[in-house]
Design a protein around this motif. Structure first.
Motif: not given
Length: 160
Positions: A98-104, A110-122, A124-129, A155-157
């Motif tokens: 259903c959704n996944v929430d993460c704290n790195v 800093s992951i801020s410059a990479h955050k959107n790419n990481i979120q998009d990739r994850m 797509k892989l999980l087919n969930a936000p 994570a919520l499933i």
């Protein structure tokens, strides 16, 4: 009327930084600048923590049972592929994410410059936000001293 079943899982992973200057830092399948994390696989702590959260939610064995670090076949394994395998196992059992929430948690980089790419990739892989937040430990403990990083995931499933 069909009732849905929802389950929540939590995941955690922690790794020290590697002394191998050639080892890449991989978080959520994204290569970041800086020293890599030490581990048997590629040490992608975000993928590991998500994997454990999903497995826990589904009531399955943890990541160490499925992909033990004592098994040479998982040496330098791509953690995103391991996660993809787990998503397939959940689907076989009728679960969907259903959704996944993460704290790195790491001081640098800093992951801020990479955050959107990481979120998009994850996502797509999980087919969930998937939401990813970067945190610092404000100089406290081994993370604050720049000796390693950690990740916390919820994570919520669901199953119809």
């Amino acid at each position: 009327m069909v009732m849905s079943t929802f389950r929540i899982g939590q995941g955690f992973d922690v790794h020290p930084f590697s002394e191998d200057s050639d080892r890449p830092l991989i978080i959520g399948g994204e290569t970041l600048p800086g020293p890599g994390l030490d581990g048997h696989s590629d040490a992608d702590l975000l993928a590991h923590a998500i994997t454990d959260a999903l497995l826990g939610a589904a009531g399955m064995d943890d990541i160490g049972q499925l992909f033990p670090d004592t098994d040479p076949s998982f040496l330098n394994a791509n953690s995103m592929e391991l996660l993809k395998n787990v998503v397939g196992l959940l689907k076989e059992k009728g679960w969907e994410v259903c959704n996944v929430d993460c704290n790195v948690i790491l001081e640098a980089p800093s992951i801020s410059a990479h955050k959107n790419n990481i979120q998009d990739r994850m996502s797509k892989l999980l087919n969930a936000p998937v939401t990813v937040k970067g945190r610092r430990s404000e100089g406290l403990g081994f993370i604050g001293e720049g000796k390693g990083a950690a990740c916390l995931v919820v994570a919520l499933i669901s199953k119809s």
